[in-house]
Design an enzyme around this catalytic site. Sequence first.
Site, mmCIF file in Angstrom:
data_model
loop_
_atom_site.group_PDB
_atom_site.id
_atom_site.type_symbol
_atom_site.label_atom_id
_atom_site.label_comp_id
_atom_site.label_asym_id
_atom_site.label_seq_id
_atom_site.Cartn_x
_atom_site.Cartn_y
_atom_site.Cartn_z
ATOM 1 N N TYR A 13 0.826 -1.222 0.000
ATOM 2 C CA TYR A 13 0.000 0.000 0.000
ATOM 3 C C TYR A 13 0.862 1.275 0.000
ATOM 4 C CZ TYR A 13 -3.175 3.408 2.296
ATOM 5 O OH TYR A 13 -3.905 4.508 2.662
ATOM 6 N N ILE A 14 1.627 1.490 1.062
ATOM 7 C CA ILE A 14 2.408 2.737 1.141
ATOM 8 C C ILE A 14 3.588 2.665 0.172
ATOM 9 C CG2 ILE A 14 3.616 4.328 2.691
ATOM 10 C CD1 ILE A 14 2.066 2.967 5.027
ATOM 11 N N LEU A 35 5.389 -10.409 -3.121
ATOM 12 C CA LEU A 35 3.972 -10.435 -3.522
ATOM 13 C C LEU A 35 3.110 -11.275 -2.570
ATOM 14 C CD1 LEU A 35 4.240 -10.608 -7.445
ATOM 15 C CD2 LEU A 35 4.005 -8.592 -5.998
ATOM 16 N N PHE A 74 10.251 -0.835 2.778
ATOM 17 C CA PHE A 74 8.873 -1.004 3.252
ATOM 18 C C PHE A 74 8.562 -2.456 3.621
ATOM 19 C CE2 PHE A 74 8.752 2.571 0.314
ATOM 20 C CZ PHE A 74 8.015 3.506 1.003
ATOM 21 N N TYR A 142 5.045 -6.708 16.858
ATOM 22 C CA TYR A 142 5.227 -5.877 15.658
ATOM 23 C C TYR A 142 6.052 -4.630 16.010
ATOM 24 C CZ TYR A 142 4.140 -2.423 12.078
ATOM 25 O OH TYR A 142 4.240 -1.445 11.125
ATOM 26 N N GLY A 283 -5.309 -4.118 23.517
ATOM 27 C CA GLY A 283 -4.063 -3.403 23.226
ATOM 28 C C GLY A 283 -4.213 -2.080 22.504
HETATM 29 N N1 UFG Z 1 -11.492 0.156 14.842
HETATM 30 C C1 UFG Z 1 -12.861 0.062 14.986
HETATM 31 N N2 UFG Z 1 -13.516 -0.759 14.119
HETATM 32 C C2 UFG Z 1 -12.899 -1.457 13.123
HETATM 33 C C3 UFG Z 1 -11.496 -1.349 12.988
HETATM 34 C C4 UFG Z 1 -10.825 -0.516 13.878
HETATM 35 O O1 UFG Z 1 -13.467 0.669 15.867
HETATM 36 O O2 UFG Z 1 -13.577 -2.172 12.378
HETATM 37 C C5 UFG Z 1 -10.775 1.095 15.729
HETATM 38 C C6 UFG Z 1 -9.618 0.477 16.452
HETATM 39 O O3 UFG Z 1 -10.033 -0.124 17.640
HETATM 40 C C7 UFG Z 1 -8.722 1.702 16.659
HETATM 41 C C8 UFG Z 1 -9.018 2.594 15.441
HETATM 42 O O4 UFG Z 1 -10.241 2.112 14.914
HETATM 43 O O5 UFG Z 1 -9.119 2.392 17.792
HETATM 44 C C9 UFG Z 1 -7.959 2.503 14.372
HETATM 45 O O6 UFG Z 1 -7.687 1.122 14.109
HETATM 46 P P1 UFG Z 1 -6.772 0.630 12.910
HETATM 47 O O7 UFG Z 1 -6.733 -0.862 12.994
HETATM 48 O O8 UFG Z 1 -7.233 1.248 11.641
HETATM 49 O O9 UFG Z 1 -5.352 1.262 13.244
HETATM 50 P P2 UFG Z 1 -4.446 1.132 14.567
HETATM 51 O O10 UFG Z 1 -4.411 2.504 15.173
HETATM 52 O O11 UFG Z 1 -4.839 0.019 15.429
HETATM 53 O O12 UFG Z 1 -3.071 0.707 13.901
HETATM 54 C C10 UFG Z 1 -2.196 1.630 13.362
HETATM 55 C C11 UFG Z 1 -1.368 0.971 12.260
HETATM 56 C C12 UFG Z 1 -0.509 -0.131 12.835
HETATM 57 C C13 UFG Z 1 0.302 0.417 13.959
HETATM 58 C C14 UFG Z 1 -0.578 1.078 14.998
HETATM 59 C C15 UFG Z 1 0.235 1.738 16.060
HETATM 60 O O13 UFG Z 1 -2.210 0.430 11.276
HETATM 61 O O14 UFG Z 1 0.360 -0.608 11.838
HETATM 62 O O15 UFG Z 1 -1.370 2.094 14.395
HETATM 63 O O16 UFG Z 1 -0.377 1.588 17.273
HETATM 64 F F1 UFG Z 1 0.991 -0.564 14.575
#
Ligand code: UFG
Length: 328
Positions: A13-14, A35, A74, A142, A283
Amino acid sequence: MSMRVLVTGGAGYIGSVTAHMIARAGYQILVVDNLSKGHRQAVGDLDLEVLDIGDATALRESCLRFKPEACLHFAARSLVGESRLEPALYFRTNVEGTANLLGALAAAGCRRLVFSSTAAVYGEPAGIPILEDDPRKPINPYGSTKLEVERILEEMSRAGDLRYASLRYFNAAGADVDAGLGEDHDPETHLIPRVIEAALGREPRAFIFGTDYPTLDGTCIRDYVHVKDLARAHVLALEHIDEEGGAFNLGNGQGFSVRQVIEAVKKVSGREFEVVERPRREGDPGILTASSERIAGALGWKAEHPGLEDIVGSAWSWHSEHPRGYTG
Ligand code: UFG
């Protein structure tokens, strides 16, 4: 400027958005990607070698042939949940894979690296917004693997073996609509594409994980940064790598809650869908937002697309044009 740049993970993606942007800026690119998660379609007409960074010999041969002058790294495993289930896989890919890459680059005489790091190196934040020198205490494998690599890079740089920039991404989001590039993960765990799947009717509903956080509306706040802004930071990091390096936060400085993201998707799509509230996901810190002052001062980077509707709107455009992702 026609520096030769190796891009590992350039089908992801990025990585793909950045690879195309630096190609447009005049750099000569070689993408290496196994891939496993990335998409050949996202590489388009850039040169691609399908190889795994776990294969030290192939990587070294590739570097000796291409003779990169810099590398954007990446390639990695990047799912927090999966890293808890398979920590050894994460250390093998992210730490050993990077060690293989550093060996291959050294063999080819390349001493410049831009590394994809993450907000996950901080764990539970000590303060908001997060500063680069705040304590780094990852709470999942991670984040630990990315921090481990940062330590290696720091030591190599101290020894005079490497110039590097480590970009700690906050929440990458959105799409490069003009380039036809967007977010296509399997499984999809990220909030914005998951909510868009509900808006497209590909999922029956959207979920909110946790409504009892100490935030204004009770849902988690994240720093969503447009993938084109992330990509531009790599161009700047490459341009300045001989003078400026170290770790840089990359966020847009503003936080948006899960509810705000859902409202933005409803607004840009004009669609209604069911939203279900669920308990907290394990977490997840309540608030993660970055101070990006260091990269602003050192590299002149500033988010050009900081607005939530701009970010979500670009994601919506790409997903509605590619409802089944790249392969659909
Ligand atoms: N969330 C929902 N519903 C969903 C999916 C996510 O409420 O269906 C919430 C999660 O609980 C979180 C927020 O939306 O509070 C964002 O979640 P994401 O999974 O989109 O992203 P994260 O913040 O968990 O993860 C990102 C990066 C990771 C990185 C992390 C650092 O994608 O690679 O930040 O903490 F490790």
